[in-house]
Structure formats: C-alpha cells, structure tokens
Scaffold this motif. Structure first.
Motif, PDB file in Angstrom:
ATOM      1  N   GLY A  80       0.813  -1.200   0.000  1.00 56.94           N
ATOM      2  CA  GLY A  80       0.000   0.000   0.000  1.00 56.94           C
ATOM      3  C   GLY A  80       0.854   1.262   0.000  1.00 56.94           C
ATOM      4  O   GLY A  80       0.576   2.225  -0.727  1.00 56.94           O
ATOM      5  N   LEU A  81       1.908   1.282   0.805  1.00 56.35           N
ATOM      6  CA  LEU A  81       2.806   2.435   0.867  1.00 56.35           C
ATOM      7  C   LEU A  81       3.424   2.722  -0.491  1.00 56.35           C
ATOM      8  O   LEU A  81       3.437   3.873  -0.968  1.00 56.35           O
ATOM      9  CB  LEU A  81       3.909   2.156   1.909  1.00 56.35           C
ATOM     10  CG  LEU A  81       5.055   3.161   1.982  1.00 56.35           C
ATOM     11  CD1 LEU A  81       4.555   4.536   2.384  1.00 56.35           C
ATOM     12  CD2 LEU A  81       6.119   2.655   2.965  1.00 56.35           C
ATOM     13  N   ALA A 130      -0.347   4.857   5.959  1.00 56.14           N
ATOM     14  CA  ALA A 130      -1.420   5.758   6.394  1.00 56.14           C
ATOM     15  C   ALA A 130      -1.016   7.213   6.179  1.00 56.14           C
ATOM     16  O   ALA A 130      -1.847   8.049   5.793  1.00 56.14           O
ATOM     17  CB  ALA A 130      -1.748   5.502   7.861  1.00 56.14           C
ATOM     18  N   ILE A 131       0.257   7.535   6.420  1.00 53.73           N
ATOM     19  CA  ILE A 131       0.750   8.896   6.154  1.00 53.73           C
ATOM     20  C   ILE A 131       0.636   9.207   4.666  1.00 53.73           C
ATOM     21  O   ILE A 131       0.160  10.278   4.267  1.00 53.73           O
ATOM     22  CB  ILE A 131       2.217   9.035   6.634  1.00 53.73           C
ATOM     23  CG1 ILE A 131       2.291   8.920   8.153  1.00 53.73           C
ATOM     24  CG2 ILE A 131       2.814  10.361   6.154  1.00 53.73           C
ATOM     25  CD1 ILE A 131       3.709   8.824   8.698  1.00 53.73           C
ATOM     26  N   VAL A 147      -6.382  -2.821   5.441  1.00 48.55           N
ATOM     27  CA  VAL A 147      -5.997  -4.196   5.803  1.00 48.55           C
ATOM     28  C   VAL A 147      -4.831  -4.157   6.780  1.00 48.55           C
ATOM     29  O   VAL A 147      -4.816  -4.889   7.794  1.00 48.55           O
ATOM     30  CB  VAL A 147      -5.603  -4.980   4.531  1.00 48.55           C
ATOM     31  CG1 VAL A 147      -5.030  -6.355   4.912  1.00 48.55           C
ATOM     32  CG2 VAL A 147      -6.810  -5.146   3.609  1.00 48.55           C
ATOM     33  N   ALA A 148      -3.833  -3.310   6.503  1.00 54.00           N
ATOM     34  CA  ALA A 148      -2.625  -3.269   7.322  1.00 54.00           C
ATOM     35  C   ALA A 148      -2.904  -2.781   8.745  1.00 54.00           C
ATOM     36  O   ALA A 148      -2.198  -3.168   9.681  1.00 54.00           O
ATOM     37  CB  ALA A 148      -1.585  -2.361   6.656  1.00 54.00           C
ATOM     38  N   LEU A 149      -3.923  -1.938   8.910  1.00 46.80           N
ATOM     39  CA  LEU A 149      -4.193  -1.342  10.221  1.00 46.80           C
ATOM     40  C   LEU A 149      -5.323  -2.029  10.971  1.00 46.80           C
ATOM     41  O   LEU A 149      -5.720  -1.568  12.042  1.00 46.80           O
ATOM     42  CB  LEU A 149      -4.520   0.143  10.049  1.00 46.80           C
ATOM     43  CG  LEU A 149      -3.436   1.014   9.412  1.00 46.80           C
ATOM     44  CD1 LEU A 149      -3.876   2.471   9.372  1.00 46.80           C
ATOM     45  CD2 LEU A 149      -2.105   0.883  10.149  1.00 46.80           C
ATOM     46  N   GLY A 171      -4.206   1.449  -2.917  1.00 43.97           N
ATOM     47  CA  GLY A 171      -3.328   1.657  -1.775  1.00 43.97           C
ATOM     48  C   GLY A 171      -4.088   1.914  -0.492  1.00 43.97           C
ATOM     49  O   GLY A 171      -3.746   1.391   0.577  1.00 43.97           O
ATOM     50  N   ARG A 172      -5.164   2.707  -0.574  1.00 45.77           N
ATOM     51  CA  ARG A 172      -5.959   2.997   0.619  1.00 45.77           C
ATOM     52  C   ARG A 172      -6.646   1.733   1.146  1.00 45.77           C
ATOM     53  O   ARG A 172      -6.763   1.545   2.365  1.00 45.77           O
ATOM     54  CB  ARG A 172      -7.001   4.071   0.298  1.00 45.77           C
ATOM     55  CG  ARG A 172      -6.383   5.448   0.038  1.00 45.77           C
ATOM     56  CD  ARG A 172      -7.411   6.447  -0.433  1.00 45.77           C
ATOM     57  NE  ARG A 172      -8.445   6.683   0.570  1.00 45.77           N
ATOM     58  CZ  ARG A 172      -9.531   7.396   0.351  1.00 45.77           C
ATOM     59  NH1 ARG A 172      -9.755   7.926  -0.840  1.00 45.77           N
ATOM     60  NH2 ARG A 172     -10.416   7.586   1.319  1.00 45.77           N
ATOM     61  N   GLN A 173      -7.103   0.875   0.260  1.00 40.23           N
ATOM     62  CA  GLN A 173      -7.703  -0.387   0.706  1.00 40.23           C
ATOM     63  C   GLN A 173      -6.684  -1.248   1.449  1.00 40.23           C
ATOM     64  O   GLN A 173      -6.999  -1.877   2.469  1.00 40.23           O
ATOM     65  CB  GLN A 173      -8.268  -1.141  -0.493  1.00 40.23           C
ATOM     66  CG  GLN A 173      -9.485  -0.480  -1.119  1.00 40.23           C
ATOM     67  CD  GLN A 173      -9.898  -1.133  -2.432  1.00 40.23           C
ATOM     68  OE1 GLN A 173      -9.349  -2.158  -2.825  1.00 40.23           O
ATOM     69  NE2 GLN A 173     -10.865  -0.535  -3.108  1.00 40.23           N
TER      70      GLN A 173
END
Length: 422
Positions: A244-245, A303-304, A288-290, A282-284
């Motif tokens: 995502g980053l 997230a940043i 998932v990551a958080l 990426g936002r999706q």
C-alpha cells in the motif's frame, strides 16, 4: 515491420513476458530440485535461449512456464550426468536441504505452493550484507541480468557481478538453507525481506545518483515483488502495508518531474495527474494493514501516504495527524530519517521555527551526514524565516551532497531565488 517480422516478434515478446513473470518461480523450483543456485541459473538461461530459438518456429506452447521448467530440468540432468563429481556434491547438499526441511510442523509453507517464497527469504538472509541482498533479489526474483542490476544502481558490471558472486558464495559456504522459515521464525525474518523490497523501491522513487531523479522501472519491479509476497503471505499485514505504501507513493510519479525531467516539489504538483485507481488500491491495503492488531511501521507509513493522497492541496493536508503518525513510526522503528520527516511535518503544522528547532537537534546524527535532504530541509526552513545567509550555506551544502542532476538543478534554482547564485 512486415508480417513475417511481426510473426517472429510476437513469440520473442512472449518469451520476455514469460521470463519476467516466471523467472523467480522457475529459479526457485530448480534450486529446490537441485540444491545449487549457480546450476539453477545456468539451466534457466539455457531454457530461455532454447525458447528464443524454438518458439518463433514452433509457436508459443500452451503452458510456456511448464515448457521452460521441463527444458531446464533436462539440461540440468544432462550436466549432472557429464559431471559425476558435481552431481555427488549436489546430492550431499540436497541431503542437508532435506534434513533442514524436515523441521517442526507449523511451517508456513503448507499453504504456499509457490516456491518463490524460499528465494525471498534466502536472498534476504541476515547473514548477507545489505547491498548483496538487494542485488541478489533483483537478480533471482525480479529476473534482471547482472548488467541490468548494475545499471539500476549505477555501478560497473564487474562490481555488481562481484556482489552477486559474493552473495552466492556466502550462501554456499555458510550452507544457508533454501527454505521457508517456520511460523515462529517469520516475524523475525520478514522485516528483512520487506526492507530489501523497499530498498529497491526507494532507489527507484528517489535515485541516489545519475541523470534522473526517478527510476520507474525499479519502483515497478519492487511493486511486482510485493504483489508476489502478498499472494504468498496474505495474512501478514505488514506485507499489505508495504504494498500500500509503495502504491500510494508511486501514484504521484507522473507529477514529480516536469517534461524536461526537472523536480516538481509536492506543493507544485498537479494532483489531477496522480493515479487515482492506484491510490484507491493503496488505501484499501492501508485498511488491511491497520486492522486486526497492532500496526507495523509500513502500515503506519502507508497511512501517512494516504493522508497526502487524500488532500486536495498542501495547505489542507492533515498535518496534525501526519505528525502523530510519524511519532508512532518513531516509537516502532527509531530512525534519524523518520525524525527528519517528522520535523518537516511539524514545520507545516506549527511553523518553520518549530521544525528548524527539531532539525537542529538532529545535527549530530551520523546517519544524516552526507544525506542531502537534511541540509535541504534546513535551508528551506531558514529561507522561510528570512535567515538568508544561513539558508544559502545550507543550500550549498545540500548541492554538494545531491546525487542526481535534477536535484542539483533544483537546488541551484533555490540559490538563484535567494539572489546569490552559486
């Protein structure tokens, strides 16, 4: 091109496409079968050469990856028959590999038929120097040739060849196993794998030297590798965070430089040129990551990046939230570079004086010596505060350290803006 030329070109293009997609899988399966990376590379190359010769004549087979695998295995068997001593040595290596594989139950490989995962963890083994891990990953998993890897990092082919040879020698002599770690080992070993992939990406996003500030080919290879990792380890949230980053950052690629290759700062970028489908994906992945447990550093950095992607312009960016997230990253993985990024975000939230005070606290950090973004950030804040003589000195320091021609040009323009060109 005439019809005959087009016909010949199509199979050759198919060879290249298959090679890029299948190379890591092919190499991993051959290493698994024969226990030797050098032999696997040689017969994989033989199979590609055979495809280049045969496919334009016979047509592309229905299962090109299987064709390459069968051809490579036959070549390997032929070589071993001709060299009994080599075959005996490989047999011993295979016995050791089998013994290593017969570990406790709970091996994460159980649900992972794709053997590329072995190669990820072998290429990123902590016993290898960091620069060797990156080189070996690009060579073995991205399918780049040694000259291509050398060109990616702007070093002589001979230098890169030595790095790759050194890494393979270390694997052989230290008897580093080609295996997937057990479930208990993954949390300890996975960060090293992710760091290698992210190192490839960052060199593509912000090249350390050369005529261009971006190397999209490297960034895209890193994203491709991260996609493979996510398919192999779908439950690992930090893999989703890293992917995502990288997507959220790479979505800005077309706006980061002008038609002449000049650097375009974030505040001046045309956000209409940002890749919105890539940002949405990426936002999706950030979600998932958080979700489902404590966040990892890649998930928080993603997230940043998502906050930057969501903002219509620089002024309306949620700087308080970005500062708070950088503080989380610092707690997870303390780093002067992260502290530098936080200081810049604080300057956006609280003003240049507050950011400069934090930057000055980092002046003695060894990791920031020779890192041109540090004096460049100081110069920008000094300039905003009207401390022009100090800004000039900091811009000149950054100019001396900058590695790419576009970044040096940007800093020269900054010097010109102050009115005293270098």
């Amino acid at each position: 091109m005439d019809d005959a030329g087009a016909t010949r070109g199509a199979p050759l293009a198919a060879v290249e496409a298959v090679f890029r997609e299948e190379h890591g899988r092919l190499l991993a399966a051959l290493v698994r079968r024969f226990g030797d990376l050098d032999l696997a590379e040689e017969v994989a190359s033989d199979a590609i050469e055979a495809a280049v010769a045969r496919w334009p004549v016979d047509g592309v087979p229905p299962k090109p990856g299987a064709w390459l695998m069968t051809t490579a295995r036959r070549r390997a068997v032929d070589r071993l028959r001709r060299d009994r001593a080599y075959a005996a040595r490989l047999a011993l290596l295979q016995v050791e590999a089998d013994r290593t594989e017969a570990g406790p139950t709970g091996d994460v490989e159980g649900d992972l038929p794709d053997e590329r995962l072995r190669m990820f963890f072998t290429c990123a083994h902590p016993a290898l120097p960091a620069e060797d891990r990156v080189a070996l990953t690009l060579r073995c998993l991205a399918g780049l040739t040694t000259p291509e890897v050398a060109r990616a990092f702007l070093v002589p082919v001979e230098t890169m060849a030595k790095r790759i040879t050194r890494a393979k020698k270390k694997i052989r002599e230290a008897r580093i196993p080609f295996r997937v770690p057990t479930a208990s080992e993954v949390p300890e070993r996975l960060p090293g794998v992710l760091q290698v992939v992210y190192s490839v990406f960052t060199e593509g996003y912000a090249a350390s030297s050369g005529p261009r500030v971006q190397r999209p080919d490297l960034s895209e290879e890193a994203i491709r590798l991260a996609r493979i990792l996510r398919r192999l380890l779908p439950a690992e949230r930090e893999v989703s965070g890293l992917l995502g980053l990288m997507l959220l950052i790479h979505a800005r690629r077309d706006s980061r430089t002008g038609p002449d290759g000049a650097v375009v700062p974030l505040e001046d970028q045309d956000r209409g040129r940002w890749d919105r489908p890539m940002i949405d994906e990426g936002r999706q992945l950030v979600e998932v990551a958080l979700t489902g447990g404590p966040a990892g550093p890649y998930g928080v950095q993603a997230a940043i990046a998502a906050l930057h992607a969501e903002a219509p312009d620089l002024a309306s960016t949620d700087w308080p939230q970005i500062v708070a997230l950088y503080e989380v990253v610092l707690a997870l993985t303390p780093s002067p570079v992260v502290a530098l990024n936080r200081a810049v975000a604080v300057a956006m939230r609280d003003g240049p004086a507050a950011g400069l005070a934090l930057l000055d606290e980092l002046a003695g950090e060894p990791q920031l010596r020779g890192y041109h973004p540090y004096p460049a950030a100081r110069a920008e804040l000094l300039h905003r505060l009207g401390r022009l003589d100090e800004a000039l000195a900091a811009y000149r320091e950054a100019l001396d350290l900058a590695g790419t021609a576009p970044e040096r040009d940007r800093l020269r323009r900054k010097l010109d803006t102050i009115g005293q060109p270098d």
